[in-house]
Write a protein that holds these residues in place. Sequence first.
Motif, PDB file in Angstrom:
ATOM      1  N   ARG A 288       0.817  -1.215   0.000  1.00 20.65           N
ATOM      2  CA  ARG A 288       0.000   0.000   0.000  1.00 20.65           C
ATOM      3  C   ARG A 288       0.851   1.266   0.000  1.00 20.65           C
ATOM      4  O   ARG A 288       0.467   2.278  -0.555  1.00 20.65           O
ATOM      5  CB  ARG A 288      -0.927  -0.017   1.217  1.00 20.65           C
ATOM      6  CG  ARG A 288      -1.929   1.126   1.229  1.00 20.65           C
ATOM      7  CD  ARG A 288      -2.922   0.954   2.361  1.00 20.65           C
ATOM      8  NE  ARG A 288      -3.697  -0.253   2.200  1.00 20.65           N
ATOM      9  CZ  ARG A 288      -4.783  -0.329   1.441  1.00 20.65           C
ATOM     10  NH1 ARG A 288      -5.177   0.724   0.764  1.00 20.65           N
ATOM     11  NH2 ARG A 288      -5.462  -1.448   1.349  1.00 20.65           N
ATOM     12  N   HIS A 289       2.012   1.225   0.642  1.00 17.63           N
ATOM     13  CA  HIS A 289       2.832   2.435   0.758  1.00 17.63           C
ATOM     14  C   HIS A 289       4.035   2.398  -0.189  1.00 17.63           C
ATOM     15  O   HIS A 289       4.966   3.152  -0.019  1.00 17.63           O
ATOM     16  CB  HIS A 289       3.294   2.607   2.201  1.00 17.63           C
ATOM     17  CG  HIS A 289       2.153   2.775   3.160  1.00 17.63           C
ATOM     18  ND1 HIS A 289       1.334   3.878   3.146  1.00 17.63           N
ATOM     19  CD2 HIS A 289       1.696   1.968   4.146  1.00 17.63           C
ATOM     20  CE1 HIS A 289       0.411   3.756   4.093  1.00 17.63           C
ATOM     21  NE2 HIS A 289       0.606   2.604   4.715  1.00 17.63           N
ATOM     22  N   THR A 559      -5.817   3.413  -4.392  1.00 20.49           N
ATOM     23  CA  THR A 559      -4.543   2.819  -3.978  1.00 20.49           C
ATOM     24  C   THR A 559      -3.795   2.261  -5.176  1.00 20.49           C
ATOM     25  O   THR A 559      -2.572   2.390  -5.288  1.00 20.49           O
ATOM     26  CB  THR A 559      -4.791   1.705  -2.950  1.00 20.49           C
ATOM     27  OG1 THR A 559      -5.505   2.243  -1.841  1.00 20.49           O
ATOM     28  CG2 THR A 559      -3.484   1.119  -2.454  1.00 20.49           C
ATOM     29  N   ARG A 562      -2.191   5.067  -7.224  1.00 24.04           N
ATOM     30  CA  ARG A 562      -0.971   5.563  -6.582  1.00 24.04           C
ATOM     31  C   ARG A 562       0.163   4.561  -6.737  1.00 24.04           C
ATOM     32  O   ARG A 562       1.323   4.956  -6.896  1.00 24.04           O
ATOM     33  CB  ARG A 562      -1.248   5.843  -5.099  1.00 24.04           C
ATOM     34  CG  ARG A 562      -2.196   7.023  -4.870  1.00 24.04           C
ATOM     35  CD  ARG A 562      -2.279   7.397  -3.400  1.00 24.04           C
ATOM     36  NE  ARG A 562      -3.162   8.535  -3.191  1.00 24.04           N
ATOM     37  CZ  ARG A 562      -4.386   8.451  -2.686  1.00 24.04           C
ATOM     38  NH1 ARG A 562      -4.870   7.275  -2.302  1.00 24.04           N
ATOM     39  NH2 ARG A 562      -5.122   9.535  -2.535  1.00 24.04           N
TER      40      ARG A 562
END
Length: 577
Positions: A288-289, A559, A562
């Motif tokens: 996710r990051h 998500t 990104r």
Amino acid sequence: MTALARQAAVRRLRPGVAVTPLRAGLHLRGRGGSVTLEGSAALPALWKLLEQPLRGGGLEALLDGMEPGSAVRGAVDVLLGRLEEHGLLVTEDRPPHPEPADPDREPVARWLGESSGRPAAAAAALAAARAEVLAGDPGAPLARAAGRALARGGLPVAYSADPDLPAGRVLLRLHGAGPDRAVAAGRSGGGGYATAPGSPAQARSDARALEDRLGPAGDDGPAALLPLLAGTAAHRLLCAAAGLPDPAAEGGDERLLTGLPAVLLADARPLRADYRTWLGPDRLDADRHTGLVPARTLDEALRRLDALGDGRCGVLPGPEPAGLSQLPVPLASCALPGGLLTGGAPRLDLARLELFCRAAELLLGDGGPTVGANPGHARGRALRAAAARLAAGPAVPEGEWSGHPQARHWWTTLTGRLGVAARPEVRRAAPGGEAYHAVVRRAGTPGSAPLGEAVEATPGDAAAFAALAAVCAASAGPAGTDALRVPPSGGAVAPLATAGARIAAWEDPGWTNGWMADVARREERLQSALHRLTGAALTADAPASASAPASASAPALATRLRAFGFTVLHAAPEEAR
């Protein structure tokens, strides 16, 4: 290399390297690289001296017999340096007690020698691993073919029944040092797939998502289909076990995005297969990051657009020009649940990017987020849309904008070529002449929705982009619902469109490239002025009072965008500013 180091290691020509002597040089090519050396008629003769020691492992002994600093030694060192630079040499540890070659493992050793920079370490990693083939029916043809491929790669193979796996799907699992790794393969749609190596949970999740996307399997297909899927899955797992690059990274396929996993998709009729970038739902949660950095050039953004809008495994509609006239303005369209979204731009690549961003915004929830290929692009789109909603200031005399070459061109196209009776209006959007708001409406309909609208740094740019938007709307035909209209974004893409581009000296603002470069130079100052004008506070986090998403999958879509390097911005509520 010291004498002690030479005793412990030996340099060899990588197995599989082919050499072609040239009139005054050499051409060497291997699995992962090639090099052409030219400039001396002595190179073919020098190669005759080196080839046998390089292939047989006697290079260090040959070098010890050469006089240091001699011309021959200098030429040999240069040649060896070039081979190392291009990955055509491999360094192996010299075993203290060489074991006799095992004929059964010779193909594996040859493969590792051709593929790995450290064949001995790769062989040791394979020796410490074992494979497990899981399937609903371990005796099914796909499971058995995958097991045979793994065994030929040097792994011990066990077969296990897994009732959770449907017919036509297998899970290849790697046990050994470190966490378990897995690859899934199966029949689906008109062919099949093989996922990227990952955790067992990721492989299972990828397989389920792909089968949902591709649909149920068709007929049995040609006899080579199952071996293709099984061999690909086994190859990817073997490379993961040996610490080798994933096979998807080979071949130089520019459609694949470095840094994201790829899935092999196979068609049964005709039989063919290629890799596509695919980020499964479980990998999306785990990463996710992380993800790709924002696009720095238009080409990077378009490659990511193509991956997200892939017709077989993409998650967003891909804007295409099919069935649309490309004159007088390039057009693209994509199908959305609310209808057909159509728009244009000075170039087709710019039109496709604009339509993609708008389609993503509608799927995320109209009236909420703004999507861009990078932060600057998203911010420019958001600030222009916010400024267009404000009441504009005093009108700007026609003489201040009618001479702009792009404004003249698109206005003549709208009223002359397309025969649209329209009325333009340009007003100051910000004090001090820092921003201008242009609107084009049909003549005699002062309260109607604008045909075209733009907010830019100069009155000429604003008039030009508004006239261009009107030409796009008139060329596209019926505009559909208000939600499917494309908000003014005009020159927001200009910095991306001109990054790394070579603009000829004669390309003035009358040419698209020159115009985009002109707009790009003013973009930073315009965004600062629009921020002061609108007071918009843009954030990557959705505020609690944000409009409802278009679907339950909207957060996952944001998500995913990104992860592919796109920017998703939300406007903070008034009370948070």
